[in-house]
Design a protein around this motif. Structure first.
Motif, short mmCIF file in Angstrom:
data_model
loop_
_atom_site.label_atom_id
_atom_site.label_comp_id
_atom_site.label_asym_id
_atom_site.label_seq_id
_atom_site.Cartn_x
_atom_site.Cartn_y
_atom_site.Cartn_z
N LEU A 1 0.82 -1.21 0.00
CA LEU A 1 0.00 0.00 0.00
C LEU A 1 0.85 1.26 0.00
O LEU A 1 0.42 2.31 -0.49
CB LEU A 1 -0.91 0.01 1.23
CG LEU A 1 -2.22 -0.80 1.14
CD1 LEU A 1 -2.96 -0.74 2.46
CD2 LEU A 1 -3.09 -0.27 0.01
N ALA A 2 2.05 1.16 0.58
CA ALA A 2 2.92 2.34 0.61
C ALA A 2 3.30 2.81 -0.78
O ALA A 2 3.61 3.99 -0.99
CB ALA A 2 4.17 2.01 1.42
N ASP A 3 3.28 1.89 -1.75
CA ASP A 3 3.61 2.29 -3.12
C ASP A 3 2.52 3.17 -3.74
O ASP A 3 2.76 3.80 -4.78
CB ASP A 3 3.81 1.05 -3.99
CG ASP A 3 4.97 0.18 -3.51
OD1 ASP A 3 5.86 0.73 -2.83
OD2 ASP A 3 4.96 -1.03 -3.80
N HIS A 4 1.35 3.20 -3.13
CA HIS A 4 0.23 3.97 -3.69
C HIS A 4 -0.35 4.92 -2.64
O HIS A 4 -1.53 5.31 -2.76
CB HIS A 4 -0.86 3.01 -4.18
CG HIS A 4 -0.35 1.88 -5.01
ND1 HIS A 4 0.24 2.07 -6.24
CD2 HIS A 4 -0.30 0.54 -4.77
CE1 HIS A 4 0.61 0.90 -6.74
NE2 HIS A 4 0.29 -0.04 -5.86
N SER A 5 0.43 5.32 -1.68
CA SER A 5 -0.04 6.25 -0.65
C SER A 5 -0.06 7.68 -1.19
O SER A 5 0.43 7.97 -2.29
CB SER A 5 0.86 6.16 0.58
OG SER A 5 2.18 6.57 0.24
N GLU A 6 -0.64 8.60 -0.39
CA GLU A 6 -0.69 10.00 -0.79
C GLU A 6 0.70 10.58 -0.92
O GLU A 6 0.98 11.37 -1.84
CB GLU A 6 -1.50 10.78 0.24
CG GLU A 6 -1.71 12.26 -0.14
CD GLU A 6 -2.60 12.96 0.85
OE1 GLU A 6 -2.84 14.17 0.68
OE2 GLU A 6 -3.07 12.29 1.80
N GLU A 7 1.60 10.18 -0.02
CA GLU A 7 2.98 10.65 -0.11
C GLU A 7 3.64 10.15 -1.38
O GLU A 7 4.41 10.88 -2.02
CB GLU A 7 3.77 10.21 1.11
CG GLU A 7 3.33 10.82 2.43
CD GLU A 7 2.08 10.15 2.97
OE1 GLU A 7 1.65 9.14 2.37
OE2 GLU A 7 1.52 10.65 3.97
N SER A 8 3.34 8.93 -1.75
CA SER A 8 3.93 8.39 -2.98
C SER A 8 3.41 9.12 -4.20
O SER A 8 4.17 9.40 -5.14
CB SER A 8 3.61 6.89 -3.08
OG SER A 8 4.08 6.36 -4.29
N VAL A 9 2.11 9.46 -4.20
CA VAL A 9 1.55 10.22 -5.32
C VAL A 9 2.19 11.60 -5.41
O VAL A 9 2.57 12.07 -6.49
CB VAL A 9 0.02 10.32 -5.17
CG1 VAL A 9 -0.56 11.26 -6.23
CG2 VAL A 9 -0.61 8.94 -5.28
N ALA B 1 -1.88 5.36 -9.28
CA ALA B 1 -2.21 4.84 -7.96
C ALA B 1 -3.53 4.10 -7.97
O ALA B 1 -3.68 3.04 -7.33
CB ALA B 1 -2.23 5.98 -6.96
N LEU B 2 -4.52 4.62 -8.69
CA LEU B 2 -5.82 3.96 -8.76
C LEU B 2 -5.68 2.58 -9.41
O LEU B 2 -6.23 1.58 -8.90
CB LEU B 2 -6.80 4.82 -9.54
CG LEU B 2 -8.20 4.23 -9.75
CD1 LEU B 2 -8.89 4.02 -8.41
CD2 LEU B 2 -9.03 5.11 -10.68
N ASP B 3 -4.94 2.52 -10.52
CA ASP B 3 -4.76 1.23 -11.18
C ASP B 3 -3.96 0.26 -10.30
O ASP B 3 -4.25 -0.94 -10.26
CB ASP B 3 -4.04 1.43 -12.51
CG ASP B 3 -4.89 2.21 -13.51
OD1 ASP B 3 -6.13 2.25 -13.32
OD2 ASP B 3 -4.32 2.79 -14.46
N GLY B 4 -2.96 0.78 -9.59
CA GLY B 4 -2.17 -0.09 -8.72
C GLY B 4 -2.99 -0.65 -7.58
O GLY B 4 -2.86 -1.84 -7.23
N LEU B 5 -3.85 0.18 -6.98
CA LEU B 5 -4.70 -0.30 -5.90
C LEU B 5 -5.70 -1.33 -6.41
O LEU B 5 -5.98 -2.34 -5.73
CB LEU B 5 -5.43 0.87 -5.25
CG LEU B 5 -4.57 1.85 -4.44
CD1 LEU B 5 -5.39 3.05 -4.01
CD2 LEU B 5 -3.96 1.15 -3.23
N ASP B 6 -6.21 -1.12 -7.60
CA ASP B 6 -7.15 -2.09 -8.16
C ASP B 6 -6.44 -3.41 -8.48
O ASP B 6 -6.99 -4.49 -8.29
CB ASP B 6 -7.79 -1.51 -9.41
CG ASP B 6 -8.99 -2.32 -9.86
OD1 ASP B 6 -9.82 -2.67 -9.02
OD2 ASP B 6 -9.07 -2.62 -11.07
N ASP B 7 -5.21 -3.32 -9.00
CA ASP B 7 -4.44 -4.54 -9.24
C ASP B 7 -4.16 -5.28 -7.94
O ASP B 7 -4.13 -6.53 -7.91
CB ASP B 7 -3.12 -4.20 -9.94
CG ASP B 7 -3.34 -3.71 -11.37
OD1 ASP B 7 -4.43 -3.96 -11.93
OD2 ASP B 7 -2.42 -3.05 -11.92
N LEU B 8 -3.93 -4.53 -6.88
CA LEU B 8 -3.70 -5.16 -5.59
C LEU B 8 -4.95 -5.91 -5.12
O LEU B 8 -4.87 -7.01 -4.57
CB LEU B 8 -3.30 -4.10 -4.57
CG LEU B 8 -2.63 -4.57 -3.28
CD1 LEU B 8 -1.39 -5.39 -3.58
CD2 LEU B 8 -2.28 -3.38 -2.40
#
Length: 880
Positions: A376-384, A518-525
């Motif tokens: 999840l850290a790969d798609h956090s607000e800080e990461s964005v 980030a949206l696509d990454g979270l959906d893939d997760l």
């Protein structure tokens, strides 16, 4: 009749010494269990007993024969008695004077259809007429007992004896033994064990994997089936799909606003930028909501152990759809067994196969949701934010086409003569104004956006160049005006492109691209989480079973390494006390080993079973079993021949006289051919070990299919593996290299004698294919016993036998030579080949007597009363 397939081993008993120790049923069963246990064999369903005795012992050991005949087993008990020596009354002391009574007396117990007698009155091991050997020469007897211990030969001899009168015959033998020296066979065995086990590469080395195309279908479905089930992981009406759609719609509106911002109105008016920023802010809030939902799904998608049915229910409550298993794990055990068979069939070592199973467990094991939380850290607000800042760290590079258009516009706009040359400043001024306006429009807080300076420099340079050309060429005014109009058109196109790239760069810096990623990454997760829950229980069981198989294979490899390790030498004088007490039978010498001339008798190990046939050649006068026959050399008890004597037969196996190959001590009816090992020896033995391992693991696969592949099943399988490895070791030692083990591969043909032994099978074909005449064999009968044999040449029965692995080669040699040979016996042993002639006795030579129960005395103990005690009393009219 017992078939060779039903018989597993022949139990050898010598009643010439120690018969008193077999006076009870339990003592007989203990002796049988001791022999079979040391060979790694179970209790037989169809017992085969090979008993060595003397003619006098037939009546002296009636109790032992009754115990053997009544041996309790599932199937029938077969007894083959090998009689050595002459009958009572044949000699009068040391003189060659014959007494009238030369009959062979047997009790009625041995008249059963399941019993046969082979009477070798004189083993005739002498090489010359001057070589005076004892009739029961131990060197010859050891070979004869070894031959009759082959189950195929045992059964065939017993079958043929049933066709003869009284089931008694005198044998004639011509034998060829092919084998390897002890050191060659021992080295090949250890090399095969090492190749079979493989090297221990350590835990840090990479693990091999089997390609999906080579996986059995049940395993391939579990490995690849989840990859095809990532579509439709969100239910249309579910919470997860609603959150994803809301965020996606916000990003779509932001994309539409970006398209509007990139046009000229976006450069001139700030409203479009404001709309974009509002939509991006909403998209961030929607993404935060979707991220929170993904986090709840991961936390509820299985603990540290594995996904469970409860976790699957939680995912369903969040609007996620986990596909059903569709009976994908019904044949896990079958798939694991097929995979093991394929890998072992390819010749892989055990530890390599274990690596493949470990890799399979890692591939098929479901990953719990908590194990995915760190992603999840790969798609956090800080990461964005960090990704947006990275993309907006520098203004976009100006394309070369824009620079050319800016330079050309400046050049065309500068084709003026003085004082109209001031019109050449129009194009550069336009580029400067657009740069200032665009940087201010894309301002972030108090910081204006950086604008590329390349087009402005190109426009100024082009204007200077155009003025220089006009000064030199003096163009007309209409040309300057036309050039200015064209230059303004090029300026408009260049500005459009500059603004579009600047707006894209600014929007990326505001997070449009990072938010979509980030949206696509979270959906893939989420999709991966759903895939990991597909057939979770079946895959978890498959992974556990694969690791269990890997552990079992490594334990088998460790057992093979233990067998391959050199064994410590036993101290001198610590041999077993009886013919079956030798536990270290692998380190015993081969039947082809040449003895050392200077070996001392005291350094020998009397545990070798062949030592049981070494007896003192001096007649025993101390026995009081039958005081009426003072001249009977067989009358002592418990040793009818007297105690074993080192003088008659060296106690150590290395000093055994019959170990000398073709030397003077070898029986003249025995030829030996010593091989040095062929090129396929080690590879064939390693293949035999792989087949043995698969046979040992056969019950384990059933436990896997039943879901019982636990520690108990693993421990039982490991024990069975060790037992079968010991059995394979025993098989190699007693049946030679040519004979396949009890668990051969159906598809793998045994290699030739040249490939295994380095010898030629033509010699075997020539010996077995000889004409059945009296010159082909050596009759094992004394001169006085020869008068008791049948004179009918057609009464004798012949047995031609050879190793079954050489059947194809031998039959091909017979067809090539045109030898019309009758059907031969193809034996499970790979050491012996040759001819056996069974000659019946004349009518009236055999007396069958009915033993009478002894009333016994008060001195008998309770244990003695528990067993029947018999002795033979017969008269001339007792003959049957």
């Amino acid at each position: 009749m017992t078939s060779p397939e039903d018989a597993t081993a022949v139990v050898r008993l010598d009643l010439r010494a120690g018969a008193a120790a077999l006076a009870t049923t339990q003592a007989v069963r203990d002796r049988v269990a001791e022999q079979l246990g040391r060979a790694g064999l179970p209790e037989p369903d169809y017992p085969l007993f090979l008993v060595t005795d003397t003619p006098a012992g037939l009546t002296d050991h009636q109790l032992q024969y009754e115990l053997l005949s009544g041996y309790r087993a599932v199937g029938e008990t077969r007894i083959l008695v090998l009689l050595v020596g002459s009958s009572p009354g044949s000699y009068a002391g040391g003189e060659e004077a014959y007494l009238p009574d030369r009959r062979l007396v047997r009790p009625t117990t041995l008249r059963a259809s399941t019993t046969g007698l082979v009477w070798a009155g004189d083993l005739r091991s002498a090489r010359t007429a001057l070589d005076r050997r004892e009739p029961d020469d131990p060197a010859s007897l050891a070979v004869l007992v070894d031959l009759l211990s082959v189950p195929d030969v045992f059964v065939r001899v017993l079958e043929n004896l049933r066709k003869l009168p009284d089931s008694i015959a005198a044998p004639g033998i011509r034998l060829l033994e092919q084998d390897l020296p002890t050191e060659v066979r021992d080295r090949a065995w250890r090399d095969a064990l090492t190749r079979f086990a493989g090297e221990d590469t350590g835990a840090g080395d990479p693990v091999d994997t089997v390609p999906d195309s080579r996986l059995p279908e049940p395993l391939r479905a579990l490995v690849t089936g989840r990859d095809s089930r990532g579509q439709g992981h969100r239910r249309p009406d579910g919470q997860a799909n609603l959150a994803h759609r809301t965020c996606a719609e916000s990003l779509d509106r932001a994309d539409e606003d970006l398209v509007a911002l990139r046009s000229f109105p976006g450069l001139l008016h700030p409203a479009r930028r404001d709309a974009l920023e509002a939509d991006l802010h909403q998209a961030r809030e929607d993404l935060d909501g979707f991220r929170a939902l993904v986090e709840r799904a991961l936390q509820g998608g299985g603990g540290a152990a594995a996904p469970t049915a409860e976790a699957t229910a939680r995912l369903g409550a969040l609007g996620l759809r986990v596909p059903t298993a569709d009976r994908a794990g019904e044949r896990v055990g079958e798939g694991l067994r097929e995979m093991a068979g394929t890998l072992l069939g390819d010749g892989l070592a055990l530890r390599s196969v274990a690596q493949h199973f470990t890799a399979l467990a890692g591939r098929v094991e479901p990953v719990p949701g908590t194990a995915l939380l760190h992603r999840l850290a790969d798609h956090s607000e800080e990461s964005v934010t960090r990704g947006s800042a990275t993309e907006y760290a520098a203004p976009p590079r100006t394309p070369g086409a824009v620079l050319l258009m800016a330079g050309a516009a400046g050049l065309l706009g500068g084709l003026w003569q003085w004082p109209a040359v001031l019109a050449a400043l129009v194009v550069p001024v336009l580029f400067v104004v657009v740069a200032l306006l665009g940087a201010n429009r894309l301002r972030t807080g108090r910081r204006a956006a950086r604008w590329t300076t390349g087009p402005r420099v190109a426009a100024v340079a082009g204007a200077v160049a155009g003025a220089a050309v006009a000064y030199a060429a003096d163009p007309p005014l209409w040309l300057g005006g036309t050039g200015l109009i064209v230059g303004l058109g090029l300026t408009a196109e260049a500005v459009r492109r500059l603004w579009r790239d600047a707006a894209d760069s600014w929007a990326a810096g505001r997070g449009t691209t990072a938010l979509r990623t980030a949206l696509d990454g979270l959906d893939d997760l989420l999709a991966e989480l759903v895939r990991e829950h597909w057939a979770a229980e079946e895959r978890l069981y498959c992974a556990d079973a694969a690791r269990s198989v890997a552990g079992m294979l490594r334990a088998t490899a460790a057992a093979a390494d233990a067998q391959a390790a050199p064994e410590p030498l036993a101290p001198a004088g610590t041999g077993g006390s009886g013919p079956y007490e030798d536990d270290d039978w692998l380190s015993a010498p081969s039947a082809l080993e040449t003895p050392e001339s200077g070996a001392a008798d005291g350094d020998a190990d009397d545990g070798d079973w062949a030592a049981a046939y070494a007896w003192d050649s001096t007649p025993d006068r101390n026995g009081d079993h039958d005081a009426g026959r003072d001249d009977d050399r067989y009358g002592g008890d418990p040793a009818p021949y007297g105690a074993p004597s080192p003088a008659a037969y060296p106690a150590g196996p290395d000093d055994a006289p019959w170990e000398s190959g073709e030397g003077d001590h070898a029986p003249r009816w025995l030829d030996r051919e010593v091989g040095e090992g062929g090129p396929d020896l080690v590879a064939t033995l390693a293949g035999d070990l792989r087949n043995t391992a698969m046979a040992a693991m056969a019950p384990y696969w059933g436990a896997v299919e039943r879901g019982q592949a636990g520690a108990l099943a693993l421990a039982r399988t490991e024990q069975r593996v060790r037992e079968l490895l010991s059995a394979a070791r025993h098989h190699l030692w007693h049946y030679g290299v040519l004979a396949p083990p009890p668990y051969p591969a159906d598809h793998r043909a045994r290699t030739t004698a040249a490939g295994l032994l380095g010898t030629d099978s033509l010699r075997v074909a020539e010996l077995v294919g000889r004409e059945a005449d009296r010159g082909a064999v050596v009759q094992l009968s004394s001169p006085e016993q020869g008068a008791l044999l049948s004179r009918d040449p057609g009464a004798a029965l012949w047995i031609r036998f050879a190793p079954g692995t050489l059947q194809g080669e031998i039959e091909a040699a017979w067809r090539k030579s045109g030898s019309p040979v009758e059907e031969a016996l193809w034996t499970s042993s790979g050491r012996y080949a040759g001819l056996i002639r069974l000659t019946p006795l004349r009518m009236g030579v055999v007396d069958t007597v009915l033993p009478r129960q002894s009333t016994g005395g008060s001195a008998r103990t309770d244990a003695d009363r528990a067993e029947p005690s018999v002795h033979a009393e017969f008269r001339e009219d007792d003959r049957w």
